[in-house]
Scaffold this active site. Structure first.
Site, PDB file in Angstrom:
ATOM      1  N   ASP A 201      30.001  39.197  47.581  1.00  0.00           N
ATOM      2  CA  ASP A 201      31.367  39.687  47.773  1.00  0.00           C
ATOM      3  C   ASP A 201      31.781  39.622  49.244  1.00  0.00           C
ATOM      4  OD1 ASP A 201      33.688  41.188  46.596  1.00  0.00           O
ATOM      5  OD2 ASP A 201      33.097  42.628  48.119  1.00  0.00           O
ATOM      6  N   GLU A 248      31.834  34.446  48.018  1.00  0.00           N
ATOM      7  CA  GLU A 248      33.285  34.630  47.982  1.00  0.00           C
ATOM      8  C   GLU A 248      33.775  34.427  49.413  1.00  0.00           C
ATOM      9  OE1 GLU A 248      36.860  37.774  46.959  1.00  0.00           O
ATOM     10  OE2 GLU A 248      35.057  38.442  47.979  1.00  0.00           O
TER      11      GLU A 248
HETATM   12  C1  GLC Z   1      36.376  41.150  46.819  1.00  0.00           C
HETATM   13  C2  GLC Z   1      36.513  41.523  45.364  1.00  0.00           C
HETATM   14  C3  GLC Z   1      37.630  42.502  45.229  1.00  0.00           C
HETATM   15  C4  GLC Z   1      37.310  43.730  46.052  1.00  0.00           C
HETATM   16  C5  GLC Z   1      37.027  43.351  47.499  1.00  0.00           C
HETATM   17  C6  GLC Z   1      36.414  44.485  48.249  1.00  0.00           C
HETATM   18  O1  GLC Z   1      37.475  40.466  47.294  1.00  0.00           O
HETATM   19  O2  GLC Z   1      36.701  40.366  44.586  1.00  0.00           O
HETATM   20  O3  GLC Z   1      37.868  42.853  43.900  1.00  0.00           O
HETATM   21  O4  GLC Z   1      38.375  44.619  46.014  1.00  0.00           O
HETATM   22  O5  GLC Z   1      36.115  42.297  47.587  1.00  0.00           O
HETATM   23  O6  GLC Z   1      35.112  44.705  47.807  1.00  0.00           O
END
Ligand code: GLC
Length: 518
Positions: A201, A248
């Protein structure tokens, strides 16, 4: 040597609290998911990625993790998670979990310890605690939270802590050896339990230095030091054959993005340029070409993503006058032509599944669910709603529980859904779509089946069919043609139409339609 399974995989994203509710409390859970594994097997996916399943106060849907080595009780138990991994593997489905290294929950043992231990303590070193600024005791710098408002919150003893997201999500200090050790151990904990992949993440924002003088770079996004973290993670994951890491990584610069995919770092990363791209042939062609140009030289497979739990559902997005996606402006309430959106979403699915590399399908995408835009204000749960001063309704509209059967809520989902389902979702249930050969569900099923042996990882060759058309042939000989123009276009020579996203008449491909040809 057999090619690594994840290079061309179709990965289905399960947002657990909205997938299926096995115990009737209105929140999806592991029992619900285990009960639907045959559905996923029949859909034809290779792996499931689960959003965070750890104990969490749910201030940000589980992205506020209180304990990285356990399971949230509303979802189930660690023993059930282990059973899920086993039952998925019995069906040849791999399991990918979500690890959140940028921040924890303010209820985590470490953060509670840091609060109690006070200024100057070793426990505070694992987070970013700072005294207030000298002039007025205000926040140490002017950083703003990604969810809106200041990125600092003051604690009673006068210190402030950093949170790039909600105040309930304090950021870890990745300069701390304890933090680094902790996450290597968390990785081993889950890899030892048989998970096949780890989604990381907010992977690009781990390194930051709130005290540094501005140096012209973004103070926390994509700092060079982040790569050493993933090299360490890779060294651990390499000791578990067949496992992979997916980041991500939201970055506008493709060259900077590619640095995360160097051979000793992450295996893959989500392609958000494709997801954000408007339904426009030139723009899509550019994104596809850039993606391939970025990935090919480093040998990393691209990924193709149309939706996830953070973005507007494709059938709504593609029916709007502006079809792009942007976190800064979600275009809530912009008019959307449902039929047009569905037609384009079907074509987009065939495009994404035909491109070389891996593909992600977010739960409900295969049912053609629209964004739910009329959730009453009082029921909205996404922290973005409050943090934006009630100007951005946030991401709840793509997180509404799935409709499985029947013609009224809860549509076979379980108990009363934690977010209300629309009254008109009867025709969108799995039960309603199953017998209909032209349904979105059956389009996805057929496409995923064909994709298994004819598509996935590899290369493509573009075919010049005009500027409104995206057309390419894959290594297997399968050709994908997508008409994004207003006029029908003549199909290239072919023996057989394997699959079409809409009716194809007399060799002409209508507007906003895609076909797979052999
Ligand atoms: C990422 C997740 C999202 C979350 C953020 C903070 O972007 O996909 O859903 O709110 O991280 O953890």
């Amino acid at each position: 040597m057999q090619e690594a399974w994840w290079r061309g995989a179709a990965i289905y994203q399960v947002y657990l609290r909205s997938f299926a509710d096995g115990n009737g409390d209105g929140l999806g859970d592991l029992a619900g998911l285990r009960g639907r594994l045959d559905y996923l097997s029949k859909l034809g996916i290779d792996a499931i990625w689960l959003n965070p399943w750890y104990p969490s106060p749910m201030s940000d849907g589980g992205y506020d993790v209180a304990d990285y080595r356990s399971i949230e009780p509303i979802f189930g138990t660690l023993a059930e998670a282990e059973k899920l991994i086993q039952e998925a593997h019995e069906r040849d489905i791999k399991i990918i979990i979500d690890v959140v290294p940028n921040h924890s929950s303010d209820q985590s043992a470490w953060f509670q310890e840091a609060l109690a231990a006070g200024p100057g303590s070793a426990a505070r070193e694992r987070f970013w605690f700072r005294p207030g600024r000298e002039v007025d005791g205000g926040p140490p710098n002017d950083w703003q939270s990604i969810f809106g408002g200041p990125a600092w919150t003051r604690v009673p003893d006068g210190e402030w802590y950093l949170h790039l997201f909600a105040p309930e999500q304090p950021d870890f200090n990745w300069n701390s050896p304890a933090v680094r050790e902790e996450f290597l151990d968390v990785l081993r904990f889950w890899l030892d339990r048989g998970v096949d992949g780890v989604r990381i993440d907010s992977a690009a924002v781990l390194i930051k230095d709130p005290d540094a003088e501005p140096d012209g770079l973004d103070p926390y996004t994509d700092r060079d030091g982040v790569h050493e973290i993933y090299r360490e993670w890779r060294r651990v994951s390499d000791t578990y054959p067949g496992r992979f890491l997916i980041g991500e990584v939201w970055l506008p610069d493709q060259e900077r993005f590619a640095r995360y995919l160097r051979p000793d770092e992450l295996h893959t990363a989500f392609n958000f340029d494709f997801l954000s791209c408007p339904w426009d042939p030139a723009a899509l062609r550019r994104v596809i070409d850039d993606t391939l140009a970025t990935h090919t030289p480093i040998g990393a497979p691209p990924t193709w993503v149309l939706s996830n739990h953070d973005v507007t559902r494709p059938v709504t997005r593609y029916g709007r006058p502006d079809t792009s996606f942007d976190h800064g402006d979600r275009k809530h309430g912009m008019t959307s032509d449902r039929d047009l959106g569905v037609r384009r979403a079907r074509a987009a699915a065939l495009l994404a599944m035909a491109l070389p590399g891996g593909v992600y399908v977010y739960q409900g995408e295969e049912l053609g669910l629209p964004e739910v835009e009329d959730i009453p204000d009082a029921l909205l749960q996404d922290p973005i709603w409050a943090r934006s001063g009630h100007t951005d309704r946030g991401r709840d509209g793509c997180r509404v529980p799935l409709p499985w059967a029947g013609d009224a809520p809860p549509y076979g989902y379980g108990g009363e859904p934690w977010l209300p389902q629309p009254a008109d979702w009867g025709p969108l249930t799995v039960e309603a779509q199953e017998p209909d050969p032209s349904s979105m569900l059956n389009l996805y099923r057929t496409a995923l089946r064909i994709r298994r042996d004819k598509l996935g990882d590899g290369t493509l060759t573009w075919l010049p069919l005009g500027e409104d058309v995206l057309a390419f042939t894959r290594d297997s000989g399968l050709t994908c043609v997508v008409n994004l123009g207003r006029q029908p276009v003549r199909l290239p020579e072919h023996q057989q139409i394997c699959l079409a996203s809409g009716a194809v008449d007399g060799g002409l491909l209508p507007s906003d339609t895609a076909v797979w040809l052999l």
